[in-house]
Design a protein around this motif. Structure first.
Motif, PDB file in Angstrom:
ATOM      1  N   ALA A  19       0.879  -1.294   0.167  1.00  0.00           N
ATOM      2  CA  ALA A  19      -0.011   0.162   0.042  1.00  0.00           C
ATOM      3  C   ALA A  19       0.747   1.181  -0.190  1.00  0.00           C
ATOM      4  O   ALA A  19       0.456   2.324  -0.691  1.00  0.00           O
ATOM      5  N   GLU A  20       1.804   1.107   0.637  1.00  0.00           N
ATOM      6  CA  GLU A  20       2.929   2.341   0.613  1.00  0.00           C
ATOM      7  C   GLU A  20       3.636   2.795  -0.692  1.00  0.00           C
ATOM      8  O   GLU A  20       3.558   4.148  -1.167  1.00  0.00           O
ATOM      9  N   PHE A  37      -4.656  -2.892  -4.429  1.00  0.00           N
ATOM     10  CA  PHE A  37      -5.110  -4.287  -4.092  1.00  0.00           C
ATOM     11  C   PHE A  37      -6.754  -4.657  -4.287  1.00  0.00           C
ATOM     12  O   PHE A  37      -7.017  -5.634  -5.059  1.00  0.00           O
ATOM     13  N   GLU A  38      -7.520  -3.411  -3.941  1.00  0.00           N
ATOM     14  CA  GLU A  38      -8.749  -3.494  -4.330  1.00  0.00           C
ATOM     15  C   GLU A  38      -9.075  -3.591  -5.742  1.00  0.00           C
ATOM     16  O   GLU A  38     -10.126  -4.388  -6.171  1.00  0.00           O
ATOM     17  N   ARG A  39      -8.425  -2.860  -6.362  1.00  0.00           N
ATOM     18  CA  ARG A  39      -8.625  -2.549  -7.764  1.00  0.00           C
ATOM     19  C   ARG A  39      -8.237  -3.961  -8.554  1.00  0.00           C
ATOM     20  O   ARG A  39      -9.053  -4.563  -9.719  1.00  0.00           O
ATOM     21  N   SER A  40      -7.379  -4.684  -8.146  1.00  0.00           N
ATOM     22  CA  SER A  40      -7.078  -6.014  -8.890  1.00  0.00           C
ATOM     23  C   SER A  40      -8.080  -6.923  -8.512  1.00  0.00           C
ATOM     24  O   SER A  40      -8.395  -7.784  -9.328  1.00  0.00           O
ATOM     25  N   VAL A  41      -8.505  -7.023  -7.346  1.00  0.00           N
ATOM     26  CA  VAL A  41      -9.590  -8.026  -6.880  1.00  0.00           C
ATOM     27  C   VAL A  41     -10.873  -7.633  -7.695  1.00  0.00           C
ATOM     28  O   VAL A  41     -11.585  -8.353  -8.002  1.00  0.00           O
ATOM     29  N   ALA A  42     -11.193  -6.349  -7.783  1.00  0.00           N
ATOM     30  CA  ALA A  42     -12.550  -5.779  -8.326  1.00  0.00           C
ATOM     31  C   ALA A  42     -12.566  -6.329  -9.899  1.00  0.00           C
ATOM     32  O   ALA A  42     -13.179  -6.620 -10.621  1.00  0.00           O
ATOM     33  N   LEU A  99      -1.675  -9.978  -0.295  1.00  0.00           N
ATOM     34  CA  LEU A  99      -1.381 -11.179  -1.289  1.00  0.00           C
ATOM     35  C   LEU A  99      -2.258 -11.278  -2.341  1.00  0.00           C
ATOM     36  O   LEU A  99      -3.327 -11.515  -1.960  1.00  0.00           O
ATOM     37  N   LEU A 100      -1.723 -11.659  -3.411  1.00  0.00           N
ATOM     38  CA  LEU A 100      -2.364 -12.122  -4.576  1.00  0.00           C
ATOM     39  C   LEU A 100      -1.868 -13.313  -5.170  1.00  0.00           C
ATOM     40  O   LEU A 100      -0.576 -13.310  -5.487  1.00  0.00           O
ATOM     41  N   ASP A 122      -1.935  -7.260 -14.597  1.00  0.00           N
ATOM     42  CA  ASP A 122      -1.633  -5.979 -13.818  1.00  0.00           C
ATOM     43  C   ASP A 122      -3.036  -5.006 -13.948  1.00  0.00           C
ATOM     44  O   ASP A 122      -2.750  -3.991 -14.609  1.00  0.00           O
ATOM     45  N   TRP A 123      -3.783  -5.471 -13.043  1.00  0.00           N
ATOM     46  CA  TRP A 123      -5.232  -4.450 -13.130  1.00  0.00           C
ATOM     47  C   TRP A 123      -5.110  -3.505 -11.840  1.00  0.00           C
ATOM     48  O   TRP A 123      -6.231  -3.148 -11.197  1.00  0.00           O
ATOM     49  N   GLU A 124      -4.139  -3.006 -11.593  1.00  0.00           N
ATOM     50  CA  GLU A 124      -3.987  -2.276 -10.238  1.00  0.00           C
ATOM     51  C   GLU A 124      -4.566  -0.783 -10.308  1.00  0.00           C
ATOM     52  O   GLU A 124      -4.743   0.151  -9.349  1.00  0.00           O
ATOM     53  N   GLU A 125      -4.830  -0.414 -11.433  1.00  0.00           N
ATOM     54  CA  GLU A 125      -5.458   0.938 -11.799  1.00  0.00           C
ATOM     55  C   GLU A 125      -6.808   0.661 -12.364  1.00  0.00           C
ATOM     56  O   GLU A 125      -7.273   1.792 -12.749  1.00  0.00           O
TER      57      GLU A 125
END
Length: 365
Positions: free
Chosen positions: A68-69, A76-81, A108-109, A232-235
Protein backbone atom coordinates in the motif's frame (compact mmCIF):
# COMPACT_ATOMS: atom_id res chain seq x y z
CA UNK A 1 31.32 -41.85 -3.83
CA UNK A 2 29.04 -39.83 -1.61
CA UNK A 3 26.60 -37.57 -3.41
CA UNK A 4 25.15 -34.48 -1.79
CA UNK A 5 21.97 -32.74 -2.83
CA UNK A 6 22.16 -29.01 -3.25
CA UNK A 7 19.56 -27.15 -1.23
CA UNK A 8 17.36 -25.07 -3.58
CA UNK A 9 18.29 -21.40 -3.41
CA UNK A 10 14.80 -20.35 -2.42
CA UNK A 11 14.98 -22.48 0.72
CA UNK A 12 18.03 -20.58 1.99
CA UNK A 13 17.03 -17.13 0.74
CA UNK A 14 14.93 -15.57 3.54
CA UNK A 15 12.91 -13.41 1.15
CA UNK A 16 11.99 -16.26 -1.20
CA UNK A 17 11.40 -18.70 1.66
CA UNK A 18 9.07 -16.27 3.43
CA UNK A 19 7.16 -15.63 0.20
CA UNK A 20 6.71 -19.38 -0.30
CA UNK A 21 5.47 -19.85 3.27
CA UNK A 22 2.91 -17.06 2.93
CA UNK A 23 1.72 -18.40 -0.43
CA UNK A 24 1.33 -21.91 1.00
CA UNK A 25 -0.72 -20.54 3.89
CA UNK A 26 -2.99 -18.52 1.57
CA UNK A 27 -3.50 -21.48 -0.77
CA UNK A 28 -4.52 -23.61 2.20
CA UNK A 29 -7.06 -20.96 3.21
CA UNK A 30 -8.48 -21.25 -0.32
CA UNK A 31 -8.73 -25.04 0.00
CA UNK A 32 -5.66 -25.81 -2.10
CA UNK A 33 -3.28 -28.07 -0.21
CA UNK A 34 -0.01 -28.41 -2.11
CA UNK A 35 3.66 -27.95 -1.36
CA UNK A 36 5.80 -25.46 -3.25
CA UNK A 37 8.72 -27.03 -5.09
CA UNK A 38 10.32 -24.01 -6.71
CA UNK A 39 10.32 -20.22 -6.34
CA UNK A 40 11.68 -17.81 -8.92
CA UNK A 41 11.80 -14.02 -8.65
CA UNK A 42 10.50 -12.12 -11.70
CA UNK A 43 12.79 -11.34 -14.62
CA UNK A 44 12.22 -7.62 -13.99
CA UNK A 45 11.72 -6.06 -10.58
CA UNK A 46 8.59 -3.95 -10.31
CA UNK A 47 7.26 -1.76 -7.55
CA UNK A 48 5.67 -4.75 -5.77
CA UNK A 49 7.05 -8.10 -4.69
CA UNK A 50 6.37 -10.84 -7.24
CA UNK A 51 7.37 -14.49 -7.55
CA UNK A 52 6.71 -17.39 -9.90
CA UNK A 53 6.20 -20.67 -8.02
CA UNK A 54 5.67 -24.33 -8.84
CA UNK A 55 3.45 -26.69 -6.85
CA UNK A 56 3.74 -30.42 -6.28
CA UNK A 57 0.61 -30.78 -8.41
CA UNK A 58 2.58 -29.46 -11.38
CA UNK A 59 0.64 -26.21 -11.46
CA UNK A 60 2.55 -22.94 -11.73
CA UNK A 61 1.32 -19.84 -9.95
CA UNK A 62 2.23 -16.16 -9.85
CA UNK A 63 2.32 -14.59 -6.41
CA UNK A 64 2.19 -10.84 -5.93
CA UNK A 65 2.52 -8.76 -2.80
CA UNK A 66 1.01 -5.31 -3.26
CA UNK A 67 2.48 -2.73 -0.93
CA UNK A 68 0.00 0.00 0.00
CA UNK A 69 2.92 2.35 0.67
CA UNK A 70 4.32 1.89 -2.83
CA UNK A 71 1.20 1.35 -4.93
CA UNK A 72 -1.42 3.25 -2.94
CA UNK A 73 -4.26 2.05 -0.80
CA UNK A 74 -6.55 1.01 -3.66
CA UNK A 75 -4.26 -1.13 -5.82
CA UNK A 76 -5.16 -4.39 -4.06
CA UNK A 77 -8.89 -3.67 -4.22
CA UNK A 78 -8.71 -2.77 -7.90
CA UNK A 79 -6.97 -6.04 -8.73
CA UNK A 80 -9.68 -8.00 -6.95
CA UNK A 81 -12.38 -5.80 -8.50
CA UNK A 82 -11.19 -6.69 -11.98
CA UNK A 83 -11.23 -10.42 -11.16
CA UNK A 84 -14.85 -10.08 -10.06
CA UNK A 85 -15.68 -7.89 -13.07
CA UNK A 86 -14.18 -10.40 -15.49
CA UNK A 87 -16.32 -13.17 -14.04
CA UNK A 88 -19.47 -11.09 -14.52
CA UNK A 89 -18.55 -9.94 -18.01
CA UNK A 90 -16.34 -12.68 -19.43
CA UNK A 91 -17.33 -11.88 -23.02
CA UNK A 92 -16.16 -8.28 -22.70
CA UNK A 93 -13.22 -8.42 -20.28
CA UNK A 94 -9.78 -9.02 -21.84
CA UNK A 95 -8.30 -12.42 -21.14
CA UNK A 96 -6.24 -12.28 -17.95
CA UNK A 97 -4.76 -14.86 -15.56
CA UNK A 98 -7.35 -16.13 -13.08
CA UNK A 99 -7.11 -14.85 -9.52
CA UNK A 100 -6.84 -18.04 -7.43
CA UNK A 101 -6.66 -16.57 -3.92
CA UNK A 102 -6.19 -13.23 -2.18
CA UNK A 103 -5.82 -11.86 1.33
CA UNK A 104 -6.22 -8.17 2.02
CA UNK A 105 -4.53 -8.12 5.42
CA UNK A 106 -1.12 -8.66 3.88
CA UNK A 107 -1.81 -7.56 0.29
CA UNK A 108 -1.16 -11.01 -1.18
CA UNK A 109 -2.60 -12.12 -4.53
CA UNK A 110 -2.13 -15.51 -6.21
CA UNK A 111 -2.83 -15.87 -9.92
CA UNK A 112 -2.57 -18.69 -12.39
CA UNK A 113 0.78 -18.45 -14.15
CA UNK A 114 0.84 -16.61 -17.47
CA UNK A 115 3.15 -18.04 -20.10
CA UNK A 116 4.19 -16.43 -23.32
CA UNK A 117 6.28 -13.34 -24.00
CA UNK A 118 5.50 -9.74 -23.15
CA UNK A 119 4.85 -7.42 -26.06
CA UNK A 120 7.53 -4.91 -25.12
CA UNK A 121 10.14 -7.63 -25.66
CA UNK A 122 8.51 -8.71 -28.91
CA UNK A 123 8.52 -5.12 -30.15
CA UNK A 124 12.25 -4.83 -29.50
CA UNK A 125 12.79 -8.12 -31.33
CA UNK A 126 10.50 -6.92 -34.17
CA UNK A 127 8.41 -10.05 -33.66
CA UNK A 128 4.97 -8.63 -32.87
CA UNK A 129 2.28 -10.28 -35.03
CA UNK A 130 0.90 -8.04 -37.75
CA UNK A 131 -2.63 -8.27 -36.36
CA UNK A 132 -1.73 -7.53 -32.74
CA UNK A 133 -2.54 -3.81 -32.85
CA UNK A 134 -6.00 -4.53 -34.24
CA UNK A 135 -6.54 -7.28 -31.65
CA UNK A 136 -5.59 -4.85 -28.88
CA UNK A 137 -7.98 -2.26 -30.29
CA UNK A 138 -10.85 -4.71 -30.24
CA UNK A 139 -10.03 -5.86 -26.70
CA UNK A 140 -9.97 -2.26 -25.46
CA UNK A 141 -13.24 -1.45 -27.20
CA UNK A 142 -15.05 -4.41 -25.65
CA UNK A 143 -13.71 -3.50 -22.20
CA UNK A 144 -14.74 0.14 -22.63
CA UNK A 145 -18.32 -0.73 -23.55
CA UNK A 146 -18.82 -3.11 -20.64
CA UNK A 147 -21.28 -2.21 -17.82
CA UNK A 148 -19.97 0.15 -15.15
CA UNK A 149 -22.17 -0.97 -12.26
CA UNK A 150 -20.25 -1.12 -9.00
CA UNK A 151 -17.02 0.38 -10.35
CA UNK A 152 -15.16 3.12 -8.53
CA UNK A 153 -13.13 5.82 -10.24
CA UNK A 154 -9.62 4.96 -11.36
CA UNK A 155 -7.04 7.60 -10.52
CA UNK A 156 -3.59 7.04 -11.94
CA UNK A 157 -0.90 9.18 -10.27
CA UNK A 158 0.35 10.50 -13.61
CA UNK A 159 0.41 13.32 -14.67
CA UNK A 160 1.63 14.27 -11.16
CA UNK A 161 0.14 17.75 -11.28
CA UNK A 162 0.67 18.46 -7.57
CA UNK A 163 4.39 17.77 -7.91
CA UNK A 164 4.57 19.84 -11.06
CA UNK A 165 2.68 22.85 -9.71
CA UNK A 166 3.44 22.87 -5.98
CA UNK A 167 6.65 20.92 -5.54
CA UNK A 168 8.15 17.56 -4.64
CA UNK A 169 7.81 16.18 -1.13
CA UNK A 170 10.96 16.04 0.96
CA UNK A 171 10.59 12.26 1.26
CA UNK A 172 10.65 11.92 -2.52
CA UNK A 173 13.30 14.58 -3.04
CA UNK A 174 15.93 12.91 -0.85
CA UNK A 175 15.67 9.78 -3.02
CA UNK A 176 16.12 11.63 -6.34
CA UNK A 177 18.83 10.53 -8.73
CA UNK A 178 21.11 13.12 -10.31
CA UNK A 179 19.04 12.87 -13.48
CA UNK A 180 15.85 13.64 -11.54
CA UNK A 181 17.51 16.58 -9.80
CA UNK A 182 18.25 18.01 -13.24
CA UNK A 183 14.90 17.13 -14.87
CA UNK A 184 12.29 18.16 -12.31
CA UNK A 185 13.18 21.89 -12.12
CA UNK A 186 12.93 22.03 -15.93
CA UNK A 187 9.47 20.46 -15.83
CA UNK A 188 8.23 22.68 -13.00
CA UNK A 189 9.47 25.86 -14.65
CA UNK A 190 7.73 24.98 -17.93
CA UNK A 191 4.41 26.70 -17.20
CA UNK A 192 2.90 25.71 -20.55
CA UNK A 193 3.62 22.05 -19.81
CA UNK A 194 2.28 22.27 -16.24
CA UNK A 195 -0.92 23.95 -17.42
CA UNK A 196 -1.42 21.41 -20.21
CA UNK A 197 -0.98 18.53 -17.73
CA UNK A 198 -3.58 20.09 -15.43
CA UNK A 199 -5.97 20.59 -18.33
CA UNK A 200 -5.51 16.95 -19.37
CA UNK A 201 -6.39 15.88 -15.82
CA UNK A 202 -9.55 18.00 -15.89
CA UNK A 203 -10.45 16.78 -19.40
CA UNK A 204 -10.01 13.20 -18.25
CA UNK A 205 -12.08 13.68 -15.08
CA UNK A 206 -14.99 14.95 -17.17
CA UNK A 207 -15.05 11.75 -19.26
CA UNK A 208 -14.89 8.92 -16.71
CA UNK A 209 -17.51 6.86 -18.49
CA UNK A 210 -16.11 3.36 -18.96
CA UNK A 211 -14.18 0.50 -17.34
CA UNK A 212 -10.49 1.03 -18.16
CA UNK A 213 -7.24 -0.78 -17.47
CA UNK A 214 -5.68 2.53 -16.42
CA UNK A 215 -2.02 1.67 -17.02
CA UNK A 216 -1.93 0.08 -20.45
CA UNK A 217 1.69 -0.46 -21.47
CA UNK A 218 3.09 -2.99 -23.90
CA UNK A 219 4.76 -4.96 -21.13
CA UNK A 220 1.31 -5.49 -19.58
CA UNK A 221 0.41 -7.58 -22.62
CA UNK A 222 1.68 -11.13 -23.01
CA UNK A 223 1.22 -13.20 -26.13
CA UNK A 224 0.33 -16.75 -25.11
CA UNK A 225 -0.56 -19.34 -27.75
CA UNK A 226 -1.20 -16.52 -30.20
CA UNK A 227 -3.68 -14.80 -27.88
CA UNK A 228 -3.07 -11.46 -26.10
CA UNK A 229 -3.29 -11.72 -22.32
CA UNK A 230 -3.53 -8.51 -20.31
CA UNK A 231 -1.98 -8.30 -16.83
CA UNK A 232 -1.70 -5.96 -13.83
CA UNK A 233 -5.11 -4.45 -13.11
CA UNK A 234 -3.99 -2.29 -10.18
CA UNK A 235 -5.40 0.89 -11.77
CA UNK A 236 -8.63 -0.72 -13.00
CA UNK A 237 -11.83 1.22 -12.55
CA UNK A 238 -14.15 3.79 -14.03
CA UNK A 239 -12.17 6.15 -16.22
CA UNK A 240 -11.64 7.86 -19.54
CA UNK A 241 -11.07 5.42 -22.43
CA UNK A 242 -8.65 7.96 -23.87
CA UNK A 243 -6.09 7.07 -21.19
CA UNK A 244 -5.89 3.44 -22.34
CA UNK A 245 -5.79 4.42 -26.01
CA UNK A 246 -3.22 7.17 -25.61
CA UNK A 247 -0.91 5.26 -23.31
CA UNK A 248 -0.95 2.22 -25.58
CA UNK A 249 -0.24 4.38 -28.64
CA UNK A 250 2.43 6.25 -26.72
CA UNK A 251 4.33 3.00 -26.24
CA UNK A 252 4.74 2.66 -30.01
CA UNK A 253 5.84 6.27 -30.46
CA UNK A 254 8.27 6.07 -27.55
CA UNK A 255 9.82 3.03 -29.19
CA UNK A 256 9.98 4.94 -32.48
CA UNK A 257 11.93 7.76 -30.84
CA UNK A 258 14.36 5.35 -29.20
CA UNK A 259 14.86 3.70 -32.60
CA UNK A 260 16.15 6.97 -34.04
CA UNK A 261 19.69 5.83 -33.27
CA UNK A 262 19.20 2.28 -34.62
CA UNK A 263 18.68 0.62 -37.99
CA UNK A 264 15.71 -1.41 -36.80
CA UNK A 265 12.67 -1.87 -39.03
CA UNK A 266 14.65 -1.81 -42.25
CA UNK A 267 15.94 1.73 -41.71
CA UNK A 268 19.36 2.74 -42.95
CA UNK A 269 22.20 3.22 -40.52
CA UNK A 270 21.86 6.40 -38.43
CA UNK A 271 24.32 9.22 -39.08
CA UNK A 272 27.47 9.35 -36.98
CA UNK A 273 26.27 12.64 -35.51
CA UNK A 274 23.03 14.58 -35.49
CA UNK A 275 22.24 18.20 -36.03
CA UNK A 276 18.74 19.63 -35.44
CA UNK A 277 17.61 19.00 -39.01
CA UNK A 278 18.91 15.44 -39.30
CA UNK A 279 17.55 14.50 -35.87
CA UNK A 280 14.10 15.85 -36.75
CA UNK A 281 14.12 14.03 -40.08
CA UNK A 282 15.22 10.76 -38.53
CA UNK A 283 12.68 10.93 -35.70
CA UNK A 284 9.91 11.69 -38.18
CA UNK A 285 10.87 8.67 -40.28
CA UNK A 286 10.86 6.38 -37.24
CA UNK A 287 7.47 7.68 -36.08
CA UNK A 288 6.01 7.23 -39.56
CA UNK A 289 7.22 3.63 -39.50
CA UNK A 290 5.21 2.76 -36.37
CA UNK A 291 2.24 5.15 -36.66
CA UNK A 292 0.36 2.67 -38.92
CA UNK A 293 0.17 0.32 -35.92
CA UNK A 294 -1.70 3.03 -34.02
CA UNK A 295 -4.00 3.54 -36.98
CA UNK A 296 -4.75 -0.20 -37.09
CA UNK A 297 -5.56 -0.18 -33.38
CA UNK A 298 -7.73 2.93 -33.69
CA UNK A 299 -9.73 1.70 -36.68
CA UNK A 300 -10.38 -1.68 -35.03
CA UNK A 301 -11.35 0.10 -31.83
CA UNK A 302 -13.85 2.38 -33.58
CA UNK A 303 -15.53 -0.54 -35.35
CA UNK A 304 -15.94 -2.44 -32.08
CA UNK A 305 -16.61 0.35 -29.59
CA UNK A 306 -20.08 1.45 -30.70
CA UNK A 307 -19.66 4.70 -28.75
CA UNK A 308 -19.95 8.29 -29.94
CA UNK A 309 -17.28 10.54 -28.45
CA UNK A 310 -16.13 13.31 -30.84
CA UNK A 311 -13.20 14.34 -28.59
CA UNK A 312 -11.90 10.85 -27.85
CA UNK A 313 -9.14 10.96 -30.48
CA UNK A 314 -7.94 14.36 -29.25
CA UNK A 315 -7.80 13.27 -25.63
CA UNK A 316 -6.02 10.05 -26.63
CA UNK A 317 -3.45 12.08 -28.57
CA UNK A 318 -2.88 14.33 -25.55
CA UNK A 319 -2.37 11.25 -23.36
CA UNK A 320 0.08 9.92 -25.96
CA UNK A 321 2.06 13.15 -25.62
CA UNK A 322 2.12 13.01 -21.85
CA UNK A 323 3.17 9.35 -21.96
CA UNK A 324 6.42 10.32 -23.69
CA UNK A 325 7.13 12.82 -20.92
CA UNK A 326 6.16 10.24 -18.31
CA UNK A 327 8.51 7.63 -19.74
CA UNK A 328 11.33 10.16 -19.52
CA UNK A 329 10.46 10.87 -15.88
CA UNK A 330 10.54 7.13 -15.18
CA UNK A 331 13.87 6.76 -16.96
CA UNK A 332 15.39 9.62 -14.94
CA UNK A 333 14.67 7.66 -11.74
CA UNK A 334 17.09 4.93 -12.87
CA UNK A 335 20.09 6.85 -14.20
CA UNK A 336 22.47 9.61 -13.16
CA UNK A 337 22.25 11.40 -16.50
CA UNK A 338 19.45 11.28 -19.07
CA UNK A 339 20.53 10.19 -22.55
CA UNK A 340 19.83 12.74 -25.26
CA UNK A 341 17.30 10.47 -26.92
CA UNK A 342 15.21 10.44 -23.73
CA UNK A 343 15.23 14.23 -23.62
CA UNK A 344 14.15 14.19 -27.27
CA UNK A 345 11.21 11.90 -26.39
CA UNK A 346 10.09 14.32 -23.67
CA UNK A 347 10.39 17.25 -26.07
CA UNK A 348 8.24 15.54 -28.67
CA UNK A 349 5.71 14.53 -26.03
CA UNK A 350 5.51 18.13 -24.84
CA UNK A 351 4.68 19.37 -28.33
CA UNK A 352 1.97 16.75 -28.76
CA UNK A 353 0.46 17.45 -25.33
CA UNK A 354 0.29 21.19 -25.98
CA UNK A 355 -1.32 20.84 -29.42
CA UNK A 356 -2.96 17.41 -29.86
CA UNK A 357 -5.14 18.60 -32.76
CA UNK A 358 -2.02 19.36 -34.80
CA UNK A 359 -0.64 15.83 -34.41
CA UNK A 360 -3.74 13.64 -34.13
CA UNK A 361 -3.97 12.52 -37.77
CA UNK A 362 -0.21 12.04 -38.26
CA UNK A 363 -0.07 9.79 -35.19
CA UNK A 364 -2.81 7.47 -36.40
CA UNK A 365 -5.85 8.88 -34.63
Amino acid sequence: MTRTLETPRWRVDPTLSAAAARATDLLADAGIHADITDVQPPAFNGRNGAWSMSLTSGQRIFVKHISAEVSGGRAFERSVAFAEFSQRHSALAPHSPQLIAHRKTDGLLIFEHCGGTNLAELLIREAIPEDFAAQAGRHMARLHRAPIDGLTASYHPSPPTQMLRHGVSQERYVRFTLAELALWPQLQEDQALVTAAEELRAWEAAHQVAPIHGDLRLDQFHLSDGRPVLLDWEEFGLGDPARDLGTFAGEWIYRAVLDTVTSRGGAGAPPLSFDAASATRRITERMEHLAPRISQMWQAYRREAKREDPELALRATAHLGWHLVDRTIARAATVSRLPGIERAAAGIGRKILLAPAAYRAALGF
